[in-house]
Structures are given as structure tokens and as C-alpha cells.
Design a protein around this motif. Structure first.
Motif, PDB file in Angstrom:
ATOM      1  N   GLY A  73       0.816  -1.213   0.000  1.00  0.00           N
ATOM      2  CA  GLY A  73       0.000   0.000   0.000  1.00  0.00           C
ATOM      3  C   GLY A  73       0.845   1.254   0.000  1.00  0.00           C
ATOM      4  N   ALA A  74       1.924   1.254   0.767  1.00  0.00           N
ATOM      5  CA  ALA A  74       2.810   2.413   0.805  1.00  0.00           C
ATOM      6  C   ALA A  74       3.484   2.626  -0.555  1.00  0.00           C
ATOM      7  N   LEU A  75       3.851   1.555  -1.206  1.00  0.00           N
ATOM      8  CA  LEU A  75       4.477   1.649  -2.522  1.00  0.00           C
ATOM      9  C   LEU A  75       3.490   2.195  -3.548  1.00  0.00           C
ATOM     10  N   LEU A  76       2.251   1.729  -3.512  1.00  0.00           N
ATOM     11  CA  LEU A  76       1.239   2.229  -4.433  1.00  0.00           C
ATOM     12  C   LEU A  76       0.932   3.710  -4.172  1.00  0.00           C
ATOM     13  N   ALA A  77       0.846   4.089  -2.912  1.00  0.00           N
ATOM     14  CA  ALA A  77       0.583   5.488  -2.573  1.00  0.00           C
ATOM     15  C   ALA A  77       1.720   6.387  -3.053  1.00  0.00           C
ATOM     16  N   ALA A  78       2.945   5.937  -2.896  1.00  0.00           N
ATOM     17  CA  ALA A  78       4.089   6.729  -3.360  1.00  0.00           C
ATOM     18  C   ALA A  78       4.077   6.862  -4.880  1.00  0.00           C
ATOM     19  N   GLY A  79       3.694   5.813  -5.570  1.00  0.00           N
ATOM     20  CA  GLY A  79       3.610   5.872  -7.025  1.00  0.00           C
ATOM     21  C   GLY A  79       2.536   6.829  -7.498  1.00  0.00           C
ATOM     22  N   LEU A  80       1.385   6.819  -6.836  1.00  0.00           N
ATOM     23  CA  LEU A  80       0.316   7.747  -7.199  1.00  0.00           C
ATOM     24  C   LEU A  80       0.721   9.196  -6.932  1.00  0.00           C
ATOM     25  N   LEU A  81       1.397   9.420  -5.832  1.00  0.00           N
ATOM     26  CA  LEU A  81       1.853  10.771  -5.510  1.00  0.00           C
ATOM     27  C   LEU A  81       2.876  11.252  -6.533  1.00  0.00           C
ATOM     28  N   LEU A  82       3.776  10.387  -6.922  1.00  0.00           N
ATOM     29  CA  LEU A  82       4.775  10.743  -7.924  1.00  0.00           C
ATOM     30  C   LEU A  82       4.115  11.036  -9.262  1.00  0.00           C
ATOM     31  N   ALA A  83       3.124  10.220  -9.646  1.00  0.00           N
ATOM     32  CA  ALA A  83       2.437  10.445 -10.915  1.00  0.00           C
ATOM     33  C   ALA A  83       1.648  11.743 -10.897  1.00  0.00           C
TER      34      ALA A  83
END
Length: 51
Positions: A16-26
Motif C-alpha cells: 500500500g505504501a508503494l502504491l501510494a508513493a507511485g500515485l503521488l509521484l504520478a
């Protein structure tokens, strides 16, 4: 709490943390709106109304 349950919860938390970081970066990397072919300093055309 069993060991497998704790490791499974930790895995889901990391995912979940990895997905959240990816969404924030995008969201931060995406440009706002569409790019215009005109000069960026040019004034926009006046809206046309009924004549």
C-alpha cells in the motif's frame, strides 16, 4: 497474533505504501491541462458569441 498473519499484514502495508508513493509521484509529474501549440505568452482569443 500468528507469525504468518503479521508478515502478511506487513506485506500489505508495504504494498500500500508503494502504491501510494507511485500515485503521488504520478500526480506531481503530470502536467496541468493540455499543451497549447500557440505561443505561451499570447493572449487567448476572445470567446465568440451569437452575432
Amino acid at each position: 497474533m500468528s507469525t504468518s498473519n503479521a508478515s502478511q499484514r506487513l506485506g500489505f502495508a508495504l504494498l500500500g505504501a508503494l502504491l501510494a508513493a507511485g500515485l503521488l509521484l504520478a500526480a506531481c509529474a503530470a502536467p496541468d491541462g493540455r499543451a497549447s501549440a500557440r505561443d505561451p505568452g499570447a493572449r487567448p482569443a476572445a470567446p465568440r458569441g451569437p452575432s
